[in-house]
Design an enzyme around this catalytic site. Structure first.
Site, mmCIF file in Angstrom:
data_model
loop_
_atom_site.group_PDB
_atom_site.id
_atom_site.type_symbol
_atom_site.label_atom_id
_atom_site.label_comp_id
_atom_site.label_asym_id
_atom_site.label_seq_id
_atom_site.Cartn_x
_atom_site.Cartn_y
_atom_site.Cartn_z
ATOM 1 N N CYS A 49 26.124 40.892 53.559
ATOM 2 C CA CYS A 49 26.723 39.783 54.303
ATOM 3 C C CYS A 49 28.179 40.132 54.551
ATOM 4 O O CYS A 49 28.862 40.621 53.639
ATOM 5 C CB CYS A 49 26.614 38.493 53.492
ATOM 6 S SG CYS A 49 27.350 37.068 54.309
ATOM 7 N N HIS A 77 18.864 34.228 56.935
ATOM 8 C CA HIS A 77 20.181 34.500 56.360
ATOM 9 C C HIS A 77 21.265 33.734 57.118
ATOM 10 O O HIS A 77 22.121 33.082 56.494
ATOM 11 C CB HIS A 77 20.446 36.011 56.390
ATOM 12 C CG HIS A 77 21.789 36.408 55.896
ATOM 13 N ND1 HIS A 77 21.988 37.134 54.737
ATOM 14 C CD2 HIS A 77 23.040 36.157 56.390
ATOM 15 C CE1 HIS A 77 23.291 37.309 54.545
ATOM 16 N NE2 HIS A 77 23.951 36.739 55.541
ATOM 17 N N GLU A 78 21.223 33.813 58.452
ATOM 18 C CA GLU A 78 22.277 33.172 59.239
ATOM 19 C C GLU A 78 22.200 31.645 59.147
ATOM 20 O O GLU A 78 23.227 30.968 59.023
ATOM 21 C CB GLU A 78 22.219 33.623 60.701
ATOM 22 C CG GLU A 78 22.456 35.106 60.913
ATOM 23 C CD GLU A 78 23.698 35.634 60.235
ATOM 24 O OE1 GLU A 78 24.679 34.885 60.086
ATOM 25 O OE2 GLU A 78 23.693 36.811 59.812
ATOM 26 N N HIS A 114 23.784 30.074 56.222
ATOM 27 C CA HIS A 114 25.228 29.857 56.290
ATOM 28 C C HIS A 114 25.549 28.439 56.766
ATOM 29 O O HIS A 114 26.597 27.879 56.422
ATOM 30 C CB HIS A 114 25.888 30.860 57.237
ATOM 31 C CG HIS A 114 26.135 32.210 56.632
ATOM 32 N ND1 HIS A 114 27.020 32.405 55.590
ATOM 33 C CD2 HIS A 114 25.631 33.430 56.929
ATOM 34 C CE1 HIS A 114 27.043 33.703 55.287
ATOM 35 N NE2 HIS A 114 26.214 34.350 56.076
#
Ligand code: NI
Length: 178
Positions: A100, A142-143, A146
């Site tokens: 990341c 993953h994004e 966030h």
């Protein structure tokens, strides 16, 4: 267009739940998205979420033809995804290493759903709906994490597979930023 500073783990702004985007095709949004692409490309990233540059909006970008941070990954189309909703298409999960841009120098093995549907809108407010698998599905999870204030180390279950990139993957290109 500007390369923006990427916040690093420990910054409380990375732990917020992001707000929905309600305006499209404004100069401010267009500039923000251009800056995010500049920032992602400058860092050789596979994806970037707006909270990583301190903007608390449900906006992520991702995609690449070839990525030196993930040399074995298949291409993922360059995508702007706003106000996303993810729906797993099966219970199957798979572990793989992730990095990341907000956690520089480290990699960890993270379980993710193998197949999912993502829905949202693009930068013009047009609907997006895709069914994807494997690395594409991993990048999206993953994004979108966030946007929920979740960094990948918070998903790790086996901390024996978490460490420094240059130690675990000594053959990777040392010129990369990670
Ligand atoms: Ni990240």
């Amino acid at each position: 267009m500007t390369v923006r500073t990427i916040l690093k783990m420990g910054d409380p702004r990375l732990l917020r739940v992001a707000e929905p985007v309600r305006e499209f095709n404004t100069p401010a949004m267009d500039a923000l998205i251009a800056d995010m692409f500049d920032t992602m490309h400058h860092a050789n990233g596979a994806g970037l979420a707006a909270p990583q540059i301190g903007v608390n909006l449900q906006l992520v970008i991702f995609g690449f033809k070839q990525n030196q941070r993930y040399p074995d990954a298949p291409a993922v189309p360059e995508t702007v995804l706003i106000n996303p909703v993810l729906t797993p298409l099966s219970d199957d999960t798979e572990e793989a290493f992730e990095g990341c841009l907000s956690v520089p120098g480290l990699r960890g093995s993270v379980p993710r759903f193998v197949r999912l549907c993502y829905e949202g809108v693009d930068q013009h407010g047009n609907p997006i709906r895709r069914e994807v698998a494997d690395f594409h599905a991993r990048v999206v999870q993953h994004e979108v994490d966030h946007l929920l204030g979740i960094l990948y180390p918070m998903r790790i279950t086996d901390f024996s597979k978490f460490g420094y990139t240059d130690v675990m993957f000594p053959d990777m290109d040392p010129n990369e930023d990670d």
